[in-house]
Design an enzyme around this catalytic site. Structure first.
Site, PDB file in Angstrom:
ATOM      1  N   ARG A   1       0.831  -1.210   0.000  1.00  0.00           N
ATOM      2  CA  ARG A   1       0.000   0.000   0.000  1.00  0.00           C
ATOM      3  C   ARG A   1       0.863   1.256   0.000  1.00  0.00           C
ATOM      4  O   ARG A   1       0.488   2.291   0.547  1.00  0.00           O
ATOM      5  CB  ARG A   1      -0.946   0.002   1.170  1.00  0.00           C
ATOM      6  CG  ARG A   1      -0.242  -0.101   2.498  1.00  0.00           C
ATOM      7  CD  ARG A   1      -1.114   0.437   3.558  1.00  0.00           C
ATOM      8  NE  ARG A   1      -0.651   0.010   4.852  1.00  0.00           N
ATOM      9  CZ  ARG A   1      -1.324   0.239   5.945  1.00  0.00           C
ATOM     10  NH1 ARG A   1      -2.474   0.842   5.892  1.00  0.00           N
ATOM     11  NH2 ARG A   1      -0.842  -0.137   7.096  1.00  0.00           N
TER      12      ARG A   1
ATOM     13  N   ASP B   1       8.069   3.013   8.754  1.00  0.00           N
ATOM     14  CA  ASP B   1       6.817   2.275   8.963  1.00  0.00           C
ATOM     15  C   ASP B   1       6.301   2.409  10.391  1.00  0.00           C
ATOM     16  O   ASP B   1       6.457   1.510  11.222  1.00  0.00           O
ATOM     17  CB  ASP B   1       6.975   0.791   8.575  1.00  0.00           C
ATOM     18  CG  ASP B   1       6.840   0.607   7.072  1.00  0.00           C
ATOM     19  OD1 ASP B   1       6.821   1.623   6.342  1.00  0.00           O
ATOM     20  OD2 ASP B   1       6.757  -0.546   6.615  1.00  0.00           O
TER      21      ASP B   1
ATOM     22  N   ASP C   1      11.294  -6.429   6.989  1.00  0.00           N
ATOM     23  CA  ASP C   1      10.748  -5.577   5.926  1.00  0.00           C
ATOM     24  C   ASP C   1      10.478  -4.166   6.436  1.00  0.00           C
ATOM     25  O   ASP C   1      10.136  -3.282   5.652  1.00  0.00           O
ATOM     26  CB  ASP C   1       9.467  -6.188   5.348  1.00  0.00           C
ATOM     27  CG  ASP C   1       8.442  -6.525   6.423  1.00  0.00           C
ATOM     28  OD1 ASP C   1       8.779  -7.325   7.318  1.00  0.00           O
ATOM     29  OD2 ASP C   1       7.331  -5.980   6.386  1.00  0.00           O
TER      30      ASP C   1
ATOM     31  N   ASP D   1      -6.265  -4.284   0.888  1.00  0.00           N
ATOM     32  CA  ASP D   1      -6.878  -3.327  -0.041  1.00  0.00           C
ATOM     33  C   ASP D   1      -5.960  -2.207  -0.528  1.00  0.00           C
ATOM     34  O   ASP D   1      -6.331  -1.440  -1.417  1.00  0.00           O
ATOM     35  CB  ASP D   1      -8.143  -2.731   0.591  1.00  0.00           C
ATOM     36  CG  ASP D   1      -7.842  -2.015   1.907  1.00  0.00           C
ATOM     37  OD1 ASP D   1      -6.654  -1.797   2.229  1.00  0.00           O
ATOM     38  OD2 ASP D   1      -8.798  -1.675   2.631  1.00  0.00           O
ATOM     39  N   GLY D   2      -4.793  -2.061   0.101  1.00  0.00           N
ATOM     40  CA  GLY D   2      -3.879  -1.010  -0.349  1.00  0.00           C
ATOM     41  C   GLY D   2      -4.153   0.362   0.245  1.00  0.00           C
ATOM     42  O   GLY D   2      -3.456   1.329  -0.071  1.00  0.00           O
TER      43      GLY D   2
ATOM     44  N   ARG E   1       5.371  10.260   2.270  1.00  0.00           N
ATOM     45  CA  ARG E   1       6.592  10.121   3.067  1.00  0.00           C
ATOM     46  C   ARG E   1       7.803  10.462   2.205  1.00  0.00           C
ATOM     47  O   ARG E   1       7.776  10.274   0.983  1.00  0.00           O
ATOM     48  CB  ARG E   1       6.771   8.688   3.557  1.00  0.00           C
ATOM     49  CG  ARG E   1       5.564   8.067   4.176  1.00  0.00           C
ATOM     50  CD  ARG E   1       5.931   6.800   4.914  1.00  0.00           C
ATOM     51  NE  ARG E   1       6.123   5.641   4.068  1.00  0.00           N
ATOM     52  CZ  ARG E   1       6.201   4.396   4.533  1.00  0.00           C
ATOM     53  NH1 ARG E   1       6.125   4.183   5.845  1.00  0.00           N
ATOM     54  NH2 ARG E   1       6.378   3.372   3.725  1.00  0.00           N
TER      55      ARG E   1
HETATM   56  P1  AMP Z   1       3.489  -3.725   7.862  1.00  0.00           P
HETATM   57  O1  AMP Z   1       3.466  -4.739   8.953  1.00  0.00           O
HETATM   58  O2  AMP Z   1       2.444  -2.656   7.993  1.00  0.00           O
HETATM   59  O3  AMP Z   1       4.831  -3.144   7.665  1.00  0.00           O
HETATM   60  O4  AMP Z   1       3.070  -4.481   6.516  1.00  0.00           O
HETATM   61  C1  AMP Z   1       3.574  -5.723   6.125  1.00  0.00           C
HETATM   62  C2  AMP Z   1       3.215  -5.997   4.708  1.00  0.00           C
HETATM   63  O5  AMP Z   1       1.800  -5.942   4.509  1.00  0.00           O
HETATM   64  C3  AMP Z   1       3.799  -5.021   3.699  1.00  0.00           C
HETATM   65  O6  AMP Z   1       4.097  -5.717   2.538  1.00  0.00           O
HETATM   66  C4  AMP Z   1       2.661  -4.060   3.469  1.00  0.00           C
HETATM   67  O7  AMP Z   1       2.743  -3.418   2.233  1.00  0.00           O
HETATM   68  C5  AMP Z   1       1.465  -4.980   3.543  1.00  0.00           C
HETATM   69  N1  AMP Z   1       0.233  -4.274   3.927  1.00  0.00           N
HETATM   70  C6  AMP Z   1      -0.075  -3.774   5.145  1.00  0.00           C
HETATM   71  N2  AMP Z   1      -1.288  -3.188   5.132  1.00  0.00           N
HETATM   72  C7  AMP Z   1      -1.762  -3.321   3.863  1.00  0.00           C
HETATM   73  C8  AMP Z   1      -2.964  -2.925   3.204  1.00  0.00           C
HETATM   74  N3  AMP Z   1      -3.935  -2.278   3.826  1.00  0.00           N
HETATM   75  N4  AMP Z   1      -3.067  -3.228   1.890  1.00  0.00           N
HETATM   76  C9  AMP Z   1      -2.108  -3.886   1.236  1.00  0.00           C
HETATM   77  N5  AMP Z   1      -0.968  -4.292   1.796  1.00  0.00           N
HETATM   78  C10 AMP Z   1      -0.794  -4.013   3.097  1.00  0.00           C
HETATM   79 MG    MG Z   2       6.009  -2.328   6.569  1.00  0.00          MG
END
Ligand code: AMP
Ligand code: MG
Length: 521
Positions: free
Chosen positions: A103, A279, A269, A134-135, A192
């Site tokens: 996203r 993040d 990540d 959903d992104g 960002r």
């Molecule tokens: P995070 O734990 O928020 O750093 O996210 C981990 C992974 O999930 C990353 O690849 C993000 O891009 C993906 N991600 C988190 N929230 C969403 C969302 N609402 N839609 C699509 N991908 C998401």
């Molecule tokens: Mg992340």
């Protein structure tokens, strides 16, 4: 609105040839082209004038229709081609395979005053890496990211920055507590800014697939554009790169421990190769000093990402990066040597940081013991970290332990918890502290001035962010503005804002968003 566009990443690295926006495994490519989804009714909530200026934009630009359109994803800036990065990662200690910008959409790189920036929208719609999600991003998490990144910057903590916070005008469905009660929330988009958004996980992706060609392309690209000071070639070049990432990551963690920041999701990540905080999800600020505290509800059981464990996790993550870079080096020994130096380096920097927090301008060997005993003492009763260290700066050389205790006692959440044994311990510690500061020739005023440079008066307490979210949900952005201005000068006395130099109020103790947060965002 005029930006000086640079497109290094997409011109020099392999692209995914497939330009359809459908979730998939992407092979042998560092990114996929993808356009943001057009928001139905974008509106600007806040923008950082300083960040805009650093990109060559003025206040007038911020208020322009162009700005609104470009940084909400409504229009694509001329001569740019937005893209999402491919990366993998270890989440909560487990290999998670391909993740990628699910996203986040990189708009472009920009050069201003000879500095290179990457601009990225978070919450601007699905990408090939969205998997089942959903992104999008909701307003509450976007406010938290927007404000905290800027607060960290002004605290002197390496971080991504925030250019703008917009409402998309669309609704986003979220099950905030993961308890089967999804509800619609306002969608938002943060722009960002960072040198790049390359993470440990970008390297892990190619190493895991034994795609050493793309791995090397990415490493060479990263070093050429972001680590130009590395002049070595071959194996030495990659080792120098790794060594730099180890050091900047270490420095970043020291800052986190200094200000009481708990990231909450230190997956590989979410680790930037620039050693900057990235993040902002279910992060939190230590209020009462509890090194076992984690703000993330998903992390409740094992507390992997608790405050006191952040240095160990950083090292664990660096091991994963070392494994990923190994195919370029083919020798474990030099990587191990660098990793082995982390803990020693950390101990040294941590000690130095704590000596500064305590106001010791000369360093003596026994300081480690004094610091250790303080760290044992702080959690005995709930003691507010920020208030304790800030008020310790008011203690003077002549103060008896009783007078000194009076100066720090505001930091205790419940003074009645201080039984006789604990009071005795504080007396002993404050006596040693007095002896220690009396060994130095600096005046009380000089010491206080130095301490105030490293012990912030204002941090973005969890409940403060939540108050601004509650108001923003009703369309009132005044608190976002107020906190933004407050947190630009976290080390300065701001007499009109004394109310924010206060312990977490009781109502916030167990309120959602104020003490614990889920990953739902
Ligand atoms: P995070 O734990 O928020 O750093 O996210 C981990 C992974 O999930 C990353 O690849 C993000 O891009 C993906 N991600 C988190 N929230 C969403 C969302 N609402 N839609 C699509 N991908 C998401
Ligand atoms: Mg992340």
């Amino acid at each position: 609105m005029k930006l000086h566009i640079q497109n290094n990443f997409i011109t020099e690295l392999p692209a995914d040839p497939n330009e359809t926006n459908i979730p998939r495994q992407v092979q042998q490519a560092c990114f996929s082209y993808v356009e943001p989804k057009k928001p139905s009714n974008p509106s600007l909530i806040h923008a950082s004038e300083e960040v805009a200026n650093s990109l060559g934009l003025s206040q007038e630009d911020i208020l322009s229709v162009d700005f609104l359109n470009v940084f909400s994803g409504n229009t694509i800036y001329p001569e740019t081609k937005p893209y999402a990065l491919s990366y993998a990662g270890h989440q909560f200690g487990n290999w998670a395979g391909q993740l990628g910008d699910g996203r986040a959409i990189n708009l472009t790189e920009v050069v201003h005053d000879n500095i290179l920036y990457t601009l990225q929208l978070k919450g601007a719609g699905p990408t090939p890496y969205s998997r089942t999600a959903d992104g999008f991003a909701v307003l509450r998490s976007s406010i938290r990211e927007y404000l905290c990144a800027e607060a960290m910057y002004y605290l002197g903590v390496p971080t991504t920055r925030s250019l703008s916070l917009m409402l998309s005008g669309d609704q986003v469905l979220r099950d905030m507590l993961y308890n089967g009660n999804p509800a619609y929330e306002k969608g938002a988009i943060v722009c960002r800014v960072a040198p790049s958004f390359i993470r440990f996980g970008n390297f892990e992706l190619f190493a895991s697939r034994k795609d050493h060609t793309t791995l090397q392309l990415l490493a060479d690209y990263t070093i050429k554009h972001h680590f130009p000071e590395i002049k070595a070639e071959g194996v030495e070049k990659y080792l120098a790169f790794f060594q730099t990432v180890v050091q900047t990551t270490l420095d970043m963690i020291i800052h986190w421990q200094r200000v009481g920041f708990v990231h909450g999701v230190m997956n590989t990540d979410n680790m930037s190769i620039h050693g900057i905080t990235i993040d902002y999800g279910p992060y939190g600020w230590l209020e009462d000093y509890d090194s076992n505290w984690t703000p993330n509800t998903t992390d409740m059981q094992y507390k992997r990402y608790r405050f006191g464990n952040q240095p160990q996790i950083a090292l664990w993550n660096l091991y994963q990066l070392a494994n990923a870079l190994y195919p370029l080096i083919n020798e474990a020994k030099p990587l191990e040597t660098i990793l082995d130096a982390f803990s020693v380096g950390y101990e040294k920097e941590y000690l130095n940081m704590m000596q500064n927090k305590l106001g010791f301008m000369t360093k003596v060997d026994t300081d480690a013991v004094l610091i250790e005993s303080l760290l044992e003492l702080l959690p005995l009763v709930e003691t507010d970290m920020t208030i304790f260290f800030r008020n310790l700066g008011n203690v003077q050389k002549a103060d008896t332990p009783v007078i000194a205790l009076d100066k720090i006692k505001d930091a205790f959440y419940n003074e009645k918890d201080l039984d006789e044994t604990i009071l005795d311990k504080w007396n002993t510690w404050l006596e040693s502290y007095r002896n220690r500061i009396n060994e130095e020739s600096f005046s009380d005023a000089e010491r206080k001035e130095e301490m105030n440079k490293v012990n912030p008066k204002y941090v973005l307490r969890n409940y403060m962010a939540q108050l601004s979210i509650d108001a923003a949900d009703k369309g009132d952005y005044s608190l976002i503005n107020e906190l933004y201005e407050l947190l630009k000068k976290p080390y300065e006395e701001q007499p009109d804002s004394q109310k924010w130099f206060a312990k977490r109020p009781d109502w916030a103790r167990d309120k959602v968003g104020c003490s614990m947060l889920s990953c739902s965002s």
